[in-house]
Design an enzyme around this catalytic site. Structure first.
Site, PDB file in Angstrom:
ATOM      1  N   LEU A   1       0.890  -1.158   0.000  1.00  0.00           N
ATOM      2  CA  LEU A   1       0.000   0.000   0.000  1.00  0.00           C
ATOM      3  C   LEU A   1       0.925   1.204   0.000  1.00  0.00           C
ATOM      4  CD1 LEU A   1      -2.965   0.862   0.073  1.00  0.00           C
ATOM      5  CD2 LEU A   1      -2.860   0.807   2.562  1.00  0.00           C
ATOM      6  N   ASP A   2       0.755   2.081  -0.970  1.00  0.00           N
ATOM      7  CA  ASP A   2       1.664   3.209  -1.153  1.00  0.00           C
ATOM      8  C   ASP A   2       1.839   4.040   0.110  1.00  0.00           C
ATOM      9  OD1 ASP A   2       2.115   2.615  -3.835  1.00  0.00           O
ATOM     10  OD2 ASP A   2       0.412   3.822  -4.495  1.00  0.00           O
ATOM     11  N   PHE A   3       2.982   4.674   0.209  1.00  0.00           N
ATOM     12  CA  PHE A   3       3.338   5.563   1.310  1.00  0.00           C
ATOM     13  C   PHE A   3       2.245   6.605   1.565  1.00  0.00           C
ATOM     14  CE2 PHE A   3       5.690   9.405   2.766  1.00  0.00           C
ATOM     15  CZ  PHE A   3       6.279   8.896   3.915  1.00  0.00           C
TER      16      PHE A   3
END
Length: 183
Positions: free
Chosen positions: A44-46
């Protein structure tokens, strides 16, 4: 017996246990979870929030993360602009991206889901409205949901993964987690 951890990943946290050590230090899973032997099942992206699954079972990890299993992932997406039904219909048909067309998505406009506050908050512009979509995809390309909304002309302001298959983040505040034994 396999352990599955449901974690509500806050905005600005890496989906891994270590930072690469270059640049400004960033928060990682290690700042929230002290559970040896578990690994993220997917990413899950930053700059995205919400459900991240972790497990100590390699087969389960592959089944969750590998796109060939087509496990549906549901996102609550706040976008800039007032998205018309015609644009939502484009999402349902699949979007042409630079790396090829996406599979058709389940897409609908929803009322503000009244989520936890994001830190830092999104930038609000009084002259430009925003709205929320619920988007379910069965792929996992890099930044796919953001690229899909941008392709129809509505950039993503906030992205929260709400559900993966039958598991949901509901009831977990940012940074909280819950173990499901025998998943």
């Amino acid at each position: 017996m396999a352990r599955l951890i449901l974690f509500n990943k806050p905005y600005g946290v890496l989906s891994q246990f270590t930072d690469d050590g270059t640049g400004t230090p960033r928060a990682t899973l290690k700042d929230y979870l002290d559970l040896p032997g578990v690994y993220p099942a997917g990413r899950l992206d930053f700059d995205s929030e919400g459900l991240l699954l972790l497990t100590d079972d390699g087969r389960l990890q592959a089944r969750i993360a590998d796109p060939k299993f087509k496990l549906p992932k549901t996102y609550l997406v706040q976008v800039e602009g007032d998205v018309p039904e015609a644009s939502i219909s484009q999402l349902r048909q699949g979007i042409a991206l630079k790396d090829g067309p996406t599979r058709p998505a389940e897409a609908e406009r929803i009322a503000d889901p009244m989520l936890w506050p994001r830190n830092p908050p999104i930038r609000v512009r009084k002259s430009i409205p925003d709205c929320w979509l619920r988007l379910t995809i069965s792929e996992g390309r890099n930044r796919q949901v953001r690229r899909m909304t941008a392709a129809i002309g509505y950039p993503t302001l906030r992205l929260v993964r709400w559900r993966i298959g039958g598991w949901a983040v509901e009831g977990l505040a940012p940074g909280e987690w819950r173990i499901i034994d025998g998943a």
